[in-house]
Write a protein that holds these residues in place. Structure first.
Motif, short mmCIF file in Angstrom:
data_model
loop_
_atom_site.label_atom_id
_atom_site.label_comp_id
_atom_site.label_asym_id
_atom_site.label_seq_id
_atom_site.Cartn_x
_atom_site.Cartn_y
_atom_site.Cartn_z
N ASP A 23 0.90 -1.15 0.01
CA ASP A 23 -0.12 0.03 -0.01
C ASP A 23 0.86 1.15 0.04
OD1 ASP A 23 -2.09 1.93 0.18
OD2 ASP A 23 -2.75 1.17 2.35
N ARG A 24 1.00 2.06 -1.15
CA ARG A 24 1.74 3.09 -1.05
C ARG A 24 0.75 4.31 -1.26
NH1 ARG A 24 5.73 1.24 0.81
NH2 ARG A 24 6.81 3.34 0.01
N GLY A 25 -0.55 4.45 -0.82
CA GLY A 25 -1.61 5.43 -1.15
C GLY A 25 -1.52 6.38 0.05
N GLU A 26 -2.14 7.63 -0.03
CA GLU A 26 -2.21 8.38 0.99
C GLU A 26 -3.03 7.89 2.16
OE1 GLU A 26 -3.79 13.15 1.48
OE2 GLU A 26 -3.62 12.08 -0.24
N GLY A 27 -2.54 8.22 3.29
CA GLY A 27 -3.41 7.73 4.29
C GLY A 27 -3.11 6.41 4.83
N ARG A 28 -1.93 5.96 4.30
CA ARG A 28 -1.80 4.38 4.43
C ARG A 28 -1.10 4.12 5.98
NH1 ARG A 28 3.86 2.97 3.74
NH2 ARG A 28 5.28 4.88 3.38
N VAL A 29 -1.05 2.92 6.40
CA VAL A 29 -0.33 2.66 7.71
C VAL A 29 0.95 3.01 7.69
CG1 VAL A 29 0.16 0.88 9.48
CG2 VAL A 29 -1.94 0.89 8.43
N THR A 30 1.33 3.75 8.55
CA THR A 30 3.13 4.06 8.70
C THR A 30 3.55 3.60 9.98
OG1 THR A 30 2.29 6.35 9.81
CG2 THR A 30 2.74 6.43 7.27
N GLU A 31 2.75 3.10 11.01
CA GLU A 31 3.36 2.50 12.23
C GLU A 31 2.64 1.49 12.30
OE1 GLU A 31 3.66 3.88 16.85
OE2 GLU A 31 2.74 5.46 15.27
N VAL A 32 3.45 0.43 12.73
CA VAL A 32 2.56 -0.95 13.25
C VAL A 32 3.33 -1.23 14.73
CG1 VAL A 32 2.56 -3.45 12.87
CG2 VAL A 32 2.53 -1.76 10.88
N VAL A 33 2.34 -1.67 15.73
CA VAL A 33 3.00 -1.81 17.06
C VAL A 33 2.50 -3.28 17.21
CG1 VAL A 33 2.54 -1.40 19.52
CG2 VAL A 33 2.73 0.61 17.98
N LEU A 34 3.23 -4.04 17.61
CA LEU A 34 3.03 -5.38 17.85
C LEU A 34 2.73 -5.69 19.34
CD1 LEU A 34 5.68 -7.17 15.68
CD2 LEU A 34 3.28 -6.57 14.88
N HIS A 35 1.66 -6.34 19.72
CA HIS A 35 1.41 -6.76 21.08
C HIS A 35 1.27 -8.33 21.24
CE1 HIS A 35 -1.08 -7.58 24.70
NE2 HIS A 35 -0.12 -6.78 25.21
N ASP A 36 2.16 -8.68 22.35
CA ASP A 36 1.95 -9.81 22.41
C ASP A 36 2.28 -10.15 24.09
OD1 ASP A 36 1.51 -12.69 20.67
OD2 ASP A 36 2.43 -13.16 22.38
N LEU A 37 1.97 -11.34 24.63
CA LEU A 37 2.44 -11.57 25.99
C LEU A 37 3.74 -12.50 26.24
CD1 LEU A 37 -1.09 -13.12 27.45
CD2 LEU A 37 -0.18 -10.68 27.63
N ASP A 38 4.17 -12.97 25.23
CA ASP A 38 5.37 -13.51 24.89
C ASP A 38 6.65 -12.73 24.13
OD1 ASP A 38 7.37 -15.52 24.27
OD2 ASP A 38 6.14 -17.11 24.30
N ASP A 39 7.50 -12.32 24.94
CA ASP A 39 8.41 -11.44 24.14
C ASP A 39 9.33 -12.11 23.04
OD1 ASP A 39 9.90 -12.64 26.11
OD2 ASP A 39 10.51 -10.79 26.85
N SER A 40 9.64 -13.50 23.15
CA SER A 40 10.24 -14.01 22.32
C SER A 40 9.75 -14.59 20.98
CB SER A 40 10.70 -15.51 23.01
OG SER A 40 9.62 -16.36 23.09
N ARG A 41 8.31 -14.55 21.09
CA ARG A 41 7.39 -14.63 20.02
C ARG A 41 7.63 -13.37 19.05
NH1 ARG A 41 3.92 -18.84 19.48
NH2 ARG A 41 2.06 -17.67 18.40
#
Length: 445
Positions: A23-41
């Motif tokens: 996705d290269r369009g205007e208003g695209r996702v620029t930041e992704v935050v991953l959340h999980d209980l397992d930091d190794s995963r």
């Protein structure tokens, strides 16, 4: 735009990130935050994402955290793909059910109820936190059982939670392709609940092409569902069912096949993914290559027992590429940019399917725009389908009641009322078996 992925250490997260990279369009996702209980995963998945992004200029940034509130704050979209109890829990769901001679699949029958009972309280807690910390965010739910969990969250988030699934998308694509139509130009008349729906028509330029498919046994038997269900049965139904209805229409054969395999699906995935995450602990592992190899094996073995029962053979190459990540991206684009489109989604009924109340989450075509997803009014289902949909929705409501009230008696009722559980005594033994192996069901009293 910020996207938070709950279950960010999950194996299929790179599919979502891969879609974002296109996705290269205007208003695209620029930041992704991953959340999980397992930091190794989280570490393992972040490595795969880094290799995906290596050759893509201006790729969305990726951060990871085990702090849920931190992950939610400021999110524009929240993608929920958690697995309460992990794959060990899924394997236990299957094992306990099969010991009682009933199906333990993760979204259908006894296994789906057990999974729902331990997932709903967690999903409700997430929904309450979203309402408090990110009230303007849109939640895209892929957590199974998707329809049930979406309905639980909708009681706190209203129409700002939307459930997605790749099964209807794949089914519609296969039907359109075999009819020589462009899937993007076809309207799929699909109605039901998640993993319990039927394609009743496929319109191209205003013409319904499904009767042509149903009238041609050779054409009908040339794709996945024709092989799985058999052409005679599809012609009798006058519709093409979602592949998960194989568990209902051929339940005895499926239970026997699952009972005879060396490993159930959950046990297979548990062991396969354990090997992947162990491999990722080594710094010299080529992360993306290891992930691609593991995913290919995973997709090729999907519903293998059902296909063996039906003599359907191997999956076609086009069905090995997933699809839910494309639905998620299309949904986000439509809302964020007001790019109006039609998608098959899990949303509150709002009168679209007259046999169910307005708050019941159903799976139907929806018009999507900046204001969310709006279900299209659909014609009533035939009696046999209406009965099944109402019965399963009734079970889902008992699961929600049991989760809310902590009632063991209500949990037994949920199991006993399911069409694939054939005895109240079996239901009681299922609740006993599941509470013994799942600490997350200790709330049932």
């Amino acid at each position: 735009m910020k996207l938070t992925i709950l279950g960010g250490g999950g194996f299929r997260v790179p599919l979502v990130y891969g879609a974002l990279l296109t996705d290269r369009g205007e208003g695209r996702v620029t930041e992704v935050v991953l959340h999980d209980l397992d930091d190794s995963r989280l570490y393992a998945v972040a490595r795969v994402l880094a290799e995906q992004a290596a050759t893509v200029p201006d790729a969305p940034t990726v951060t990871a955290t085990t702090d849920l509130d931190e992950a939610l704050r400021g999110a524009d979209f929240i993608f929920s793909a958690i697995r309460v109890g992990g794959l060990e829990g899924r394997a236990d769901d299957e094992r306990v059910a099969l010991a009682q001679g009933v199906l333990g699949q993760e979204t259908v029958g006894a296994g789906g109820i057990a999974y729902g009972l331990r997932t709903v309280p967690v999903a409700v807690d997430i929904a309450r936190r979203v309402a408090r910390l990110a009230p303007d965010a849109w939640v895209i739910n892929f957590t199974n059982p998707a329809g049930l969990v979406t309905e639980a969250m909708s009681r706190h988030l209203g129409d700002r939670v939307i459930g997605i699934c790749d099964s209807p998308v794949g089914l519609g694509r296969r039907i359109a392709t075999v009819l020589g139509a462009n899937p993007r130009e076809a309207f799929i008349d699909y109605v039901g609940l998640n993993h319990l729906g039927w394609v009743r028509g496929l319109r191209v330029a205003g013409r319904d092409e499904l009767p042509r498919l149903l009238a041609d046994p050779d054409l009908l038997g040339s794709f996945e569902e024709g092989k799985l269900f058999g052409t005679d049965w599809l012609q009798s139904l006058g519709a093409i069912p979602n592949e998960y209805l194989h568990y209902y229409y051929f339940n005895r054969e499926t239970v026997r096949a699952y009972s005879e395999v060396e490993k159930t699906r959950g046990a297979f995935l548990r062991d396969q993914q354990a090997r992947f995450y162990d491999e990722m602990k080594r710094p010299d592992t080529a992360a993306l290559t290891a992930w691609d190899r593991t995913r290919a094996e995973r997709e090729a073995t999907y519903m293998a027992e059902n296909r063996e029962t039906a003599g359907a053979g191997e999956r076609d190459a086009d069905d090995l590429s997933g699809g839910y990540e494309k639905v998620a991206l299309a949904l986000m684009r439509a809302i964020a940019r007001d790019e109006r489109t039609t998608l098959i989604l899990n949303v509150r009924n709002q009168g679209a399917l007259s046999v169910l109340d307005a708050d019941a989450v159903i799976e139907v075509p929806c018009l999507v725009d900046a204001n969310g997803a709006h279900p299209v009014a659909v014609a009533p289902l035939p009696d046999h389908a209406t009965g099944l949909v109402c019965a399963v929705k009734g079970v889902e409501r008992e699961v929600l009641a049991a989760a809310e009230n902590g009632s063991r008696t209500t949990a037994v009722k949920a199991f006993a009322l399911h069409p694939l559980v054939d005895s109240v005594n079996v239901a009681r033994r299922l609740v006993e078996g599941y509470t013994e192996v799942h600490p997350g069901l200790a709330y049932l009293k």
